[in-house]
Design a protein around this motif. Structure first.
Motif, PDB file in Angstrom:
ATOM      1  N   UNK A 399       0.729  -1.005  -0.186  1.00 56.18           N
ATOM      2  CA  UNK A 399       0.052   0.030   0.222  1.00 56.18           C
ATOM      3  C   UNK A 399       1.039   1.144  -0.208  1.00 56.18           C
ATOM      4  N   UNK A 400       1.735   1.233   0.865  1.00 53.61           N
ATOM      5  CA  UNK A 400       2.771   2.533   1.142  1.00 53.61           C
ATOM      6  C   UNK A 400       3.607   2.728  -0.326  1.00 53.61           C
ATOM      7  N   UNK A 401       4.115   1.515  -0.876  1.00 46.98           N
ATOM      8  CA  UNK A 401       4.766   1.763  -1.986  1.00 46.98           C
ATOM      9  C   UNK A 401       3.830   2.175  -3.153  1.00 46.98           C
ATOM     10  N   UNK A 402       2.602   1.768  -3.331  1.00 52.45           N
ATOM     11  CA  UNK A 402       1.815   2.413  -4.431  1.00 52.45           C
ATOM     12  C   UNK A 402       1.475   3.648  -4.275  1.00 52.45           C
ATOM     13  N   UNK A 403       1.251   4.125  -2.778  1.00 50.30           N
ATOM     14  CA  UNK A 403       0.921   5.608  -2.605  1.00 50.30           C
ATOM     15  C   UNK A 403       2.120   6.279  -2.932  1.00 50.30           C
ATOM     16  N   UNK A 404       3.262   6.032  -2.543  1.00 51.08           N
ATOM     17  CA  UNK A 404       4.487   6.819  -3.069  1.00 51.08           C
ATOM     18  C   UNK A 404       4.752   6.886  -4.397  1.00 51.08           C
ATOM     19  N   UNK A 405       4.296   5.962  -5.059  1.00 47.78           N
ATOM     20  CA  UNK A 405       4.495   5.858  -6.537  1.00 47.78           C
ATOM     21  C   UNK A 405       3.666   6.620  -7.203  1.00 47.78           C
ATOM     22  N   UNK A 406       2.158   6.577  -6.964  1.00 49.23           N
ATOM     23  CA  UNK A 406       1.091   7.486  -7.696  1.00 49.23           C
ATOM     24  C   UNK A 406       0.437   8.315  -7.063  1.00 49.23           C
TER      25      UNK A 406
END
Length: 498
Positions: A399-406
């Motif tokens: 979740x945090x990875x995708x939040x940072x990415x997008x």
């Protein structure tokens, strides 16, 4: 959050994440989730003509048809023997007359007390009202509760287990305080009063003689002729110091059947199709007040419902383009959340797809507003996330990875604490997946002045913010559905029963 630290931590724990470059396909389909489409669907589902989509009402059935038709147009499958609807048989129990008298004080229902128990009696019963305070073995050894109405102090505690323990000790019924302050109690009492005569919806079951009256801390002090602070002290270790009172009570119950449905739409995966990702919301609400005012339920949970619909469209569009998910996805709009998480409980006990194959539930309940905590903030691009690392440490990292990415939203975990006094973890449909050790992430915008009020209307929804939140959930679900290894269940459900 530092991106390199996130990746380093993920690799150390064996979690394979792609590079921080955006996935072009994911971005393409996320962009089909638009504020305009969210507005269109919510404007209809939360309109006055839908009369609050009350569980079992004709308007709820119309809403179910609207959502099902939308899924059908997307080409998603109806997995319930070809249908999108999973029938959920419920009953409405109304209490035509509930009386409680303590000493010479005849209490008024939904003003002085709220009846939250069960029972059906032909005539009034008499009993002593005794004060137990905190439910402990020590206090139960000091106070004889057999055949008595028992006063319980349960502020900030899980009341179900406490009530069961006292009833198992032979109590005739319960008078309980679960919150301090008259104002807090009045808000609940006013809601019960507004919905009076509508009935309490639940699963069919035998009548249980369990009288349970919720009162304010001030009222409890009044019933025992004792100042509240003195009562609180006595609750800890010397409840026997509080003098018992004479009481009587009466309960009359009427039961009528209700037919409702969960809505299920299924997108089969490609090479990992036996593994199921669930994206859920509740689509009905609480109807109209006794005076005819509509509880539109725009934020709660029209916002989650239309978010699920738009996320479904994004995945369905991808599948039509030949970019379908590797894992299967179940879009699940459940009934009866406001009545006690009934639809999700029913699905978890009667799953269409085996629960052992269900790898995650993304639950969306209220994502259209800005709450008290952020209303004066300079940055309101936030969402509360609850439960994301309890059963799977992978899930929170993804979740945090995708939040940072997008997305670059503020992921606020303040309500994720096990001792959160609001108990939000226990108050939405993800709970009925987590209790079966299925990892969950609950997305939530917090409470506001219109929460559970007739003023929860479409004109107050922050659609651009809702678009951002829905896209984040899509990106995270896309990642989980398409990665090589499914997320690990490496945690323990530490939060017990409701």
């Amino acid at each position: 959050m530092n991106k390199s630290l996130l990746l380093t931590g993920a690799l150390a724990l064996g979690l394979s994440l792609p590079t921080l470059a955006q996935n072009a396909s994911a971005t393409k389909y996320a962009e089909t989730i638009t504020a305009g489409d969210l507005t269109k669907h919510l404007t209809y589902l939360a309109s006055d003509e839908m009369k609050g989509r009350d569980t079992g009402s004709e308007e709820q059935k119309i809403a179910a048809q609207y959502i099902s038709d939308f899924y059908n147009k997307l080409g998603l499958k109806g997995p319930v023997n070809g249908s999108y609807l999973q029938k959920v048989d419920l009953v409405s129990s109304s209490f035509g007359e509930v009386e409680l008298k303590v000493g010479k004080n005849k209490l008024v229902n939904n003003e002085d007390f709220v009846f939250v128990g069960d029972g059906d009696m032909k005539k009034a019963a008499k009993a002593d009202l005794v004060f137990l305070g905190l439910v402990s073995d020590e206090n139960l050894a000091k106070v004889d509760v057999k055949g008595k109405l028992v006063g319980i102090w349960a502020v900030g505690l899980r009341s179900n287990d406490l009530v069961a323990k006292v009833m198992d000790a032979g109590a005739a019924g319960i008078v309980i305080v679960t919150m301090e302050g008259q104002a807090n109690f009045d808000r609940i009492a006013n809601r019960y009063k507004t919905l009076a005569g509508r009935g309490r919806v639940g699963f069919p079951q035998e009548v249980e003689q369990r009288p349970m009256f919720m009162v304010s801390s001030d009222k409890m002090g009044e019933l025992f002729n004792t100042p509240v602070e003195e009562l609180k002290e006595a609750a800890k270790s010397n409840p026997e110091s509080i003098k018992s009172q004479k009481a009587s009570y009466k309960i009359e119950k009427n039961v009528e059947p209700i037919e409702s449905s969960n809505i299920l739409a299924f997108l089969e995966g490609t090479d990992k199709k036996d593994e199921i990702v669930v994206i859920s919301s509740h689509y009905d609400h609480v109807g109209v007040s006794s005076t005819g005012e509509v509880f539109n339920g725009a934020d709660d949970d029209g916002s989650g419902t239309v978010s699920v619909m738009e996320i479904a469209e994004a995945f369905a569009t991808a599948a039509k383009d030949g970019n379908g998910p590797r894992r299967s996805i179940l879009f699940l709009n459940v009934t009866g959340e406001e009545k006690g998480l009934l639809g999700s409980e029913y699905y978890s006990e009667h799953p269409i797809f085996p629960l052992e194959n269900t790898i995650v539930d993304f639950n969306i309940d209220m994502v259209g507003r800005i709450d008290y905590e952020y209303q004066d903030s300079t940055n309101t691009d936030f969402v509360y996330v609850i439960g994301s690392d309890m059963l799977s440490t992978d899930l929170k990292k993804i979740l945090e990875y995708n939040n940072i990415t997008y997305s670059n939203l503020i992921l606020d975990y303040r309500y994720d604490a096990e001792d959160d006094p609001n108990r939000f973890y226990y108050r939405s449909d993800h709970y009925n997946f987590a209790k079966h050790n299925i990892p969950i992430a609950f997305f939530f915008n917090g409470v506001h002045d219109d929460y559970h009020q007739v003023t929860d209307t479409v004109d107050k929804i922050e659609f651009p913010l809702m678009e951002k939140r829905a896209r984040l959930i899509f990106y995270t679900a896309w990642d989980v559905a398409n990665r090589e290894n499914k997320i690990r269940v490496d945690g323990t459900n530490t939060r017990g029963t409701r």
